[in-house]
Enzyme design. Structure first.
Site, mmCIF file in Angstrom:
data_model
loop_
_atom_site.group_PDB
_atom_site.id
_atom_site.type_symbol
_atom_site.label_atom_id
_atom_site.label_comp_id
_atom_site.label_asym_id
_atom_site.label_seq_id
_atom_site.Cartn_x
_atom_site.Cartn_y
_atom_site.Cartn_z
ATOM 1 N N LYS A 43 32.491 -10.756 40.981
ATOM 2 C CA LYS A 43 32.231 -12.179 41.159
ATOM 3 C C LYS A 43 32.984 -13.013 40.126
ATOM 4 C CE LYS A 43 27.465 -10.966 42.164
ATOM 5 N NZ LYS A 43 26.097 -11.051 41.573
ATOM 6 N N GLU A 99 42.070 -11.912 38.961
ATOM 7 C CA GLU A 99 41.027 -11.291 38.131
ATOM 8 C C GLU A 99 40.557 -12.260 37.053
ATOM 9 O OE1 GLU A 99 38.949 -9.137 37.445
ATOM 10 O OE2 GLU A 99 39.619 -7.081 37.636
ATOM 11 N N ASP A 103 40.216 -5.851 30.676
ATOM 12 C CA ASP A 103 39.633 -5.387 29.415
ATOM 13 C C ASP A 103 40.179 -3.972 29.132
ATOM 14 O OD1 ASP A 103 37.848 -5.294 27.231
ATOM 15 O OD2 ASP A 103 36.223 -4.535 28.459
ATOM 16 N N LYS A 131 42.296 -8.849 27.332
ATOM 17 C CA LYS A 131 41.762 -8.375 26.044
ATOM 18 C C LYS A 131 42.513 -7.100 25.682
ATOM 19 C CE LYS A 131 37.065 -8.771 25.974
ATOM 20 N NZ LYS A 131 35.724 -8.143 26.084
ATOM 21 N N PHE A 152 33.000 -10.279 23.478
ATOM 22 C CA PHE A 152 32.509 -10.393 24.846
ATOM 23 C C PHE A 152 32.484 -11.862 25.222
ATOM 24 C CE2 PHE A 152 29.818 -9.885 28.547
ATOM 25 C CZ PHE A 152 30.294 -8.693 29.059
ATOM 26 N N ASP A 159 30.409 -13.493 33.442
ATOM 27 C CA ASP A 159 28.978 -13.347 33.148
ATOM 28 C C ASP A 159 28.677 -12.352 32.032
ATOM 29 O OD1 ASP A 159 29.776 -11.017 34.724
ATOM 30 O OD2 ASP A 159 27.639 -10.533 34.758
ATOM 31 N N ARG A 165 27.642 -17.803 34.239
ATOM 32 C CA ARG A 165 28.831 -18.036 35.072
ATOM 33 C C ARG A 165 29.085 -19.527 35.275
ATOM 34 N NH1 ARG A 165 30.254 -13.069 37.385
ATOM 35 N NH2 ARG A 165 28.534 -11.714 37.980
HETATM 36 P P1 IMP Z 1 37.848 -3.248 32.625
HETATM 37 O O1 IMP Z 1 37.741 -2.245 33.739
HETATM 38 O O2 IMP Z 1 37.285 -2.715 31.347
HETATM 39 O O3 IMP Z 1 39.231 -3.818 32.451
HETATM 40 O O4 IMP Z 1 36.866 -4.417 32.978
HETATM 41 C C1 IMP Z 1 37.160 -5.357 33.904
HETATM 42 C C2 IMP Z 1 35.914 -6.077 34.316
HETATM 43 O O5 IMP Z 1 34.864 -5.946 33.338
HETATM 44 C C3 IMP Z 1 36.205 -7.562 34.408
HETATM 45 O O6 IMP Z 1 36.645 -7.914 35.691
HETATM 46 C C4 IMP Z 1 34.870 -8.161 34.047
HETATM 47 O O7 IMP Z 1 34.094 -8.292 35.207
HETATM 48 C C5 IMP Z 1 34.218 -7.159 33.108
HETATM 49 N N1 IMP Z 1 34.401 -7.552 31.688
HETATM 50 C C6 IMP Z 1 35.237 -7.010 30.780
HETATM 51 N N2 IMP Z 1 35.182 -7.652 29.598
HETATM 52 C C7 IMP Z 1 34.293 -8.649 29.770
HETATM 53 C C8 IMP Z 1 33.833 -9.724 28.925
HETATM 54 O O8 IMP Z 1 34.210 -9.904 27.761
HETATM 55 N N3 IMP Z 1 32.905 -10.546 29.488
HETATM 56 C C9 IMP Z 1 32.447 -10.403 30.768
HETATM 57 N N4 IMP Z 1 32.876 -9.449 31.598
HETATM 58 C C10 IMP Z 1 33.797 -8.581 31.104
HETATM 59 MG MG MG Z 2 32.320 -8.671 35.997
#
Ligand code: IMP
Ligand code: MG
Length: 175
Positions: A43, A99, A103, A131, A152, A159, A165
Site C-alpha cells: 500500500k 515503490e 530498503d 535506504k 524507520f 506506514d 500513512r
Molecule cells: P525491503 O524488501 O527491505 O527493500 O523492503 C521494502 C518494503 O518494506 C517497502 O516497500 C516498505 O513497504 C517496507 N519498508 C522498508 N523500510 C521501511 C521504513 O523505513 N518505513 C516503512 N516501511 C518500510
Molecule cells: Mg510497506
C-alpha cells in the site's frame, strides 16, 4: 507503540512536491511516444503514485500489485509473497514499477524478477526513497526521489503497523 510525538520531520511536503515534479519531468521525457503501464506497489506507494500520475502527460495505464514481506514488525521477514496479483497482461508493455522505499532490496528485486518473467518490453523502477545502508540485494533504481538515512520512516503513504500513512510529510521515528 509508536506515538505521533516520536516522529520528526525528515522530508517536508514542499520537498516531496518538488521531487515528484522532478521525477515526473524525467518520466515524461523518457516515455515520450510510449504508453507506459505504471504498477504501484500497495500500500506504501498509494499517495506517491497518485501525485505522480497527475503530473504525467502520457497515455499511461495504472495497475496495482500487493506484496507482503513484513509482519507487524519493523524488520523484513525476508520472505516475499504476491498477495494481490496483476489484473492485466504486461507482455510487450513498457512497465514502470512505483515503490515507496527500497530498503534491503529483497521485496523489490523479487518483484522485478517476477515481472521480468512476464516479458514486458521494458521494465524500470521509480522509488520515492532509498535506504542504501540496509541493502542486501542490489536493485537498480531508474528514478529516485530521496536517499534516506538508516531510520524507520513513515508518512506520505508509508506506514508503521498500518499507521501514519495519512501524514503529509515524511517523518523518521526517533527511538
Ligand atoms: P525491503 O524488501 O527491505 O527493500 O523492503 C521494502 C518494503 O518494506 C517497502 O516497500 C516498505 O513497504 C517496507 N519498508 C522498508 N523500510 C521501511 C521504513 O523505513 N518505513 C516503512 N516501511 C518500510
Ligand atoms: Mg510497506
Amino acid at each position: 507503540m509508536v506515538l505521533q510525538s516520536h516522529l520528526k520531520i525528515l522530508i517536508n511536503r514542499e520537498q516531496i512536491a518538488k521531487a515528484v515534479t522532478r521525477l515526473a519531468c524525467e518520466i515524461n521525457r523518457d516515455y515520450q511516444g510510449k504508453e507506459p503501464l505504471l504498477i504501484g506497489i500497495l500500500k506504501g506507494s498509494c499517495v506517491f503514485v497518485a501525485d505522480l500520475i497527475r503530473q504525467l502527460d502520457l497515455p499511461l495505464e495504472l495497475e496495482f500489485i500487493k506484496v507482503s514481506s513484513y509482519g507487524a514488525a519493523r524488520e523484513s521477514s525476508g520472505k516475499v509473497r504476491v498477495v494481490q496479483g496483476l489484473q492485466t497482461r504486461i507482455k510487450g508493455r513498457d512497465v514502470l514499477v512505483v515503490e515507496d522505499i527500497v530498503d534491503t532490496g529483497i521485496t523489490t528485486s523479487f518483484l522485478l524478477d517476477y515481472l521480468k518473467k512476464k516479458r514486458p518490453a521494458s521494465l524500470k523502477l521509480c522509488a520515492l526513497t532509498d535506504k542504501p545502508s540496509r541493502r542486501r540485494v542490489p536493485v537498480p533504481i531508474d528514478y529516485l526521489g530521496f536517499t534516506v538515512p538508516n531510520k524507520f520512516i513513515v508518512g506520505y503513504g508509508i506506514d508503521c503497523d498500518e499507521k501514519f500513512r495519512n501524514l503529509p510529510h515524511i517523518y523518521a521515528i526517533e527511538d
